[in-house]
Design an enzyme around this catalytic site. Structure first.
Site, PDB file in Angstrom:
ATOM      1  N   ASP A  11      -3.838  -1.990 -10.953  1.00 22.73           N
ATOM      2  CA  ASP A  11      -4.294  -3.393 -10.841  1.00 22.73           C
ATOM      3  C   ASP A  11      -5.739  -3.411 -10.321  1.00 22.73           C
ATOM      4  O   ASP A  11      -6.023  -3.974  -9.267  1.00 22.73           O
ATOM      5  CB  ASP A  11      -3.370  -4.206  -9.913  1.00 22.73           C
ATOM      6  CG  ASP A  11      -3.387  -3.703  -8.460  1.00 22.73           C
ATOM      7  OD1 ASP A  11      -3.165  -4.540  -7.550  1.00 22.73           O
ATOM      8  OD2 ASP A  11      -3.642  -2.513  -8.229  1.00 22.73           O
ATOM      9  N   ASP A  16      -8.395   1.232  -7.252  1.00 22.59           N
ATOM     10  CA  ASP A  16      -7.791   1.656  -8.528  1.00 22.59           C
ATOM     11  C   ASP A  16      -8.886   2.209  -9.451  1.00 22.59           C
ATOM     12  O   ASP A  16      -8.691   3.217 -10.140  1.00 22.59           O
ATOM     13  CB  ASP A  16      -7.137   0.473  -9.252  1.00 22.59           C
ATOM     14  CG  ASP A  16      -6.081  -0.246  -8.449  1.00 22.59           C
ATOM     15  OD1 ASP A  16      -6.463  -0.980  -7.520  1.00 22.59           O
ATOM     16  OD2 ASP A  16      -4.893  -0.068  -8.727  1.00 22.59           O
ATOM     17  N   ASN A  41      -4.040  -7.174  -7.457  1.00 24.50           N
ATOM     18  CA  ASN A  41      -5.247  -7.529  -6.694  1.00 24.50           C
ATOM     19  C   ASN A  41      -5.883  -8.819  -7.212  1.00 24.50           C
ATOM     20  O   ASN A  41      -6.364  -9.651  -6.438  1.00 24.50           O
ATOM     21  CB  ASN A  41      -6.270  -6.395  -6.794  1.00 24.50           C
ATOM     22  CG  ASN A  41      -5.896  -5.215  -5.939  1.00 24.50           C
ATOM     23  OD1 ASN A  41      -5.422  -5.376  -4.820  1.00 24.50           O
ATOM     24  ND2 ASN A  41      -6.064  -4.018  -6.470  1.00 24.50           N
ATOM     25  N   THR A 127      -0.349   2.388  -9.060  1.00 22.03           N
ATOM     26  CA  THR A 127      -1.166   2.099  -7.880  1.00 22.03           C
ATOM     27  C   THR A 127      -1.309   0.597  -7.636  1.00 22.03           C
ATOM     28  O   THR A 127      -2.247   0.148  -6.972  1.00 22.03           O
ATOM     29  CB  THR A 127      -2.575   2.715  -8.010  1.00 22.03           C
ATOM     30  OG1 THR A 127      -3.229   2.118  -9.141  1.00 22.03           O
ATOM     31  CG2 THR A 127      -2.521   4.223  -8.168  1.00 22.03           C
ATOM     32  N   PHE A 169       0.625  -4.309   0.697  1.00 18.40           N
ATOM     33  CA  PHE A 169       0.400  -5.273  -0.383  1.00 18.40           C
ATOM     34  C   PHE A 169       1.208  -4.967  -1.646  1.00 18.40           C
ATOM     35  O   PHE A 169       1.903  -5.853  -2.170  1.00 18.40           O
ATOM     36  CB  PHE A 169      -1.091  -5.301  -0.721  1.00 18.40           C
ATOM     37  CG  PHE A 169      -1.457  -6.224  -1.847  1.00 18.40           C
ATOM     38  CD1 PHE A 169      -1.657  -5.733  -3.135  1.00 18.40           C
ATOM     39  CD2 PHE A 169      -1.583  -7.589  -1.636  1.00 18.40           C
ATOM     40  CE1 PHE A 169      -1.987  -6.584  -4.173  1.00 18.40           C
ATOM     41  CE2 PHE A 169      -1.916  -8.457  -2.667  1.00 18.40           C
ATOM     42  CZ  PHE A 169      -2.122  -7.954  -3.948  1.00 18.40           C
ATOM     43  N   ASN A 170       1.101  -3.756  -2.204  1.00 15.78           N
ATOM     44  CA  ASN A 170       1.751  -3.469  -3.492  1.00 15.78           C
ATOM     45  C   ASN A 170       3.255  -3.745  -3.438  1.00 15.78           C
ATOM     46  O   ASN A 170       3.835  -4.262  -4.394  1.00 15.78           O
ATOM     47  CB  ASN A 170       1.538  -2.006  -3.900  1.00 15.78           C
ATOM     48  CG  ASN A 170       0.115  -1.751  -4.359  1.00 15.78           C
ATOM     49  OD1 ASN A 170      -0.594  -2.685  -4.743  1.00 15.78           O
ATOM     50  ND2 ASN A 170      -0.315  -0.504  -4.297  1.00 15.78           N
ATOM     51  N   HIS A 243      -7.314   3.919  -0.789  1.00 18.32           N
ATOM     52  CA  HIS A 243      -5.874   4.056  -1.040  1.00 18.32           C
ATOM     53  C   HIS A 243      -5.542   4.794  -2.360  1.00 18.32           C
ATOM     54  O   HIS A 243      -4.966   5.872  -2.343  1.00 18.32           O
ATOM     55  CB  HIS A 243      -5.216   2.669  -1.107  1.00 18.32           C
ATOM     56  CG  HIS A 243      -5.470   1.804   0.084  1.00 18.32           C
ATOM     57  ND1 HIS A 243      -4.878   2.002   1.317  1.00 18.32           N
ATOM     58  CD2 HIS A 243      -6.251   0.710   0.222  1.00 18.32           C
ATOM     59  CE1 HIS A 243      -5.287   1.078   2.162  1.00 18.32           C
ATOM     60  NE2 HIS A 243      -6.107   0.274   1.527  1.00 18.32           N
ATOM     61  N   ASP A 244      -5.857   4.179  -3.479  1.00 17.55           N
ATOM     62  CA  ASP A 244      -5.275   4.603  -4.760  1.00 17.55           C
ATOM     63  C   ASP A 244      -5.684   5.993  -5.236  1.00 17.55           C
ATOM     64  O   ASP A 244      -4.868   6.708  -5.824  1.00 17.55           O
ATOM     65  CB  ASP A 244      -5.584   3.552  -5.836  1.00 17.55           C
ATOM     66  CG  ASP A 244      -4.876   2.242  -5.552  1.00 17.55           C
ATOM     67  OD1 ASP A 244      -5.327   1.204  -6.065  1.00 17.55           O
ATOM     68  OD2 ASP A 244      -3.877   2.257  -4.805  1.00 17.55           O
TER      69      ASP A 244
HETATM   70  O1  RIB Z   1      -2.370  -1.910   0.021  1.00 14.23           O
HETATM   71  C1  RIB Z   1      -3.324  -1.250  -0.779  1.00 14.23           C
HETATM   72  C2  RIB Z   1      -2.971  -1.383  -2.229  1.00 14.23           C
HETATM   73  O2  RIB Z   1      -3.001  -2.759  -2.614  1.00 14.23           O
HETATM   74  C3  RIB Z   1      -3.976  -0.683  -3.161  1.00 14.23           C
HETATM   75  O3  RIB Z   1      -3.316  -0.248  -4.318  1.00 14.23           O
HETATM   76  C4  RIB Z   1      -4.938  -1.781  -3.507  1.00 14.23           C
HETATM   77  O4  RIB Z   1      -5.573  -1.579  -4.779  1.00 14.23           O
HETATM   78  C5  RIB Z   1      -4.018  -2.955  -3.586  1.00 14.23           C
HETATM   79  O5  RIB Z   1      -3.431  -2.941  -4.889  1.00 14.23           O
HETATM   80 CA    CA Z   2      -4.102  -0.966  -6.505  1.00 14.89          CA
END
Ligand code: RIB
Ligand code: CA
Length: 313
Positions: A11, A16, A41, A127, A169-170, A243-244
């Site tokens: 996303d 990403d 996102n 991701t 979040f994801n 993160h990703d």
């Molecule tokens: O919490 C971080 C995640 O949420 C990452 O994948 C970022 O791109 C968002 O999608």
């Molecule tokens: Ca992401």
């Protein structure tokens, strides 16, 4: 060594986008069968466009890109423009990409690709919210044995949540999808916030990426410069967590990561803790150990790997 066949589900989102560039830079190790996109996102019309822009920038217009689910399975869509900007990849020029959008739905692509594959042959790299992956599993359960491994970014234990006090979040965006994926029975490696909060883009690391001097280096630098500001304010840290890209880095250099086989279960009932990942790190529940939960990362080694690979594009 034959390249590992993977499907990336994402996303974009700046992190990403950097993950995509890292994957593009390792064609000998990773055979990217396709990039499927999902709402997360930012809305789907932007995540699919952003993935295609990254294929242009990374010189990989050969990779098929698909649009997938426009919202989570049950809950309303929650987006994160405050973190990623209105475009989702603020920091780079936005334009109508040359890389085409394929007409098939992401879920159809995932199903058809897996059905045609041998057992335990394809690695999924999600991701973003897990909506596409879960919908594929629900629609066609016979794809599950075809999955070699799922290496995902999502969840949190010691770090607490980043989109609610107890949820990452994801997973919070689509907790029902996460429940389906974590229950699918195939090997999962999870890069939760416990791992990704160790991977901080400090000024020195950002400068090293900017010093690459190529269009790709500039794009990565400029996206990270924008993306980091929000988390630096939020966490008072000297950079933002990346993160990703940890998912692809794990595929390329697993020794940079330390994990533990544990049970991870998803909260799908409580509004207060919706999307919480209950990580049974001390194995007190006796529930099946469905996840390799990553809890330690060699951050210097990660940034060396990332910078060296970005310089190859
Ligand atoms: O919490 C971080 C995640 O949420 C990452 O994948 C970022 O791109 C968002 O999608
Ligand atoms: Ca992401």
């Amino acid at each position: 060594m034959t390249a590992r066949p993977i499907i990336i589900d994402c996303d974009p989102g700046q992190d990403d986008a950097i993950m995509l560039l890292l994957a593009f830079a390792a064609p000998a190790e990773l055979d990217i069968l396709g990039i499927t996109t999902v709402a997360g996102n930012v809305p789907l019309n932007l995540t699919q466009r952003n993935a295609r822009i990254m294929c242009d920038i990374g010189g990989r217009q050969d990779i098929p890109v698909f649009a997938g689910c426009i919202r989570p399975m049950l809950r309303p869509l929650m987006t994160a423009e405050a973190v990623h900007g209105k475009t989702g990849i603020d920091g780079v020029e936005i334009y109508d990409p040359e890389t085409p959008l394929r007409p098939e739905h992401s879920v159809d692509f995932i199903i058809e690709t897996l059905l045609a594959a041998a057992d335990e042959s394809i690695t999924l790299v999600p991701t973003g919210p897990l909506t596409n992956i879960a919908m594929a599993i629900v629609r066609e359960p016979s794809i599950v044995p075809k999955i070699a491994e799922i290496v995902l970014m999502g969840g949190a234990m010691r770090e607490g949540g980043n989109s609610s006090p107890s949820a990452e979040f994801n997973i919070q965006v689509d907790p029902h999808a996460a429940h389906i994926v974590f229950s699918c029975g195939r090997p999962i490696t999870a890069m939760g916030l416990d791992a990704t909060h160790q991977v901080i883009t400090t000024a020195e690391r950002l400068a090293a990426i900017g010093a690459i001097g190529s269009d790709v280096g500039r794009a990565a630098h400029d996206m990270l410069e924008f993306y980091d500001r929000h988390d630096m304010e939020k966490y008072g840290s000297e950079g933002g967590p990346l993160h990703d890209p940890c998912t692809v880095a794990y595929l390329l250099a697993p020794d940079l990561f330390t994990g533990k086989q544990v049970n991870v279960a998803i909260e799908t009932q409580s509004d207060l803790t919706m999307g919480h990942t209950a990580v049974d790190f001390w194995r007190v529940t006796g529930r099946p150990e469905n996840t390799n939960w990553i809890y330690k990362v060699d951050a210097d080694g990660f940034y060396d790997l990332l910078t060296q690979h970005l310089a190859k594009l």
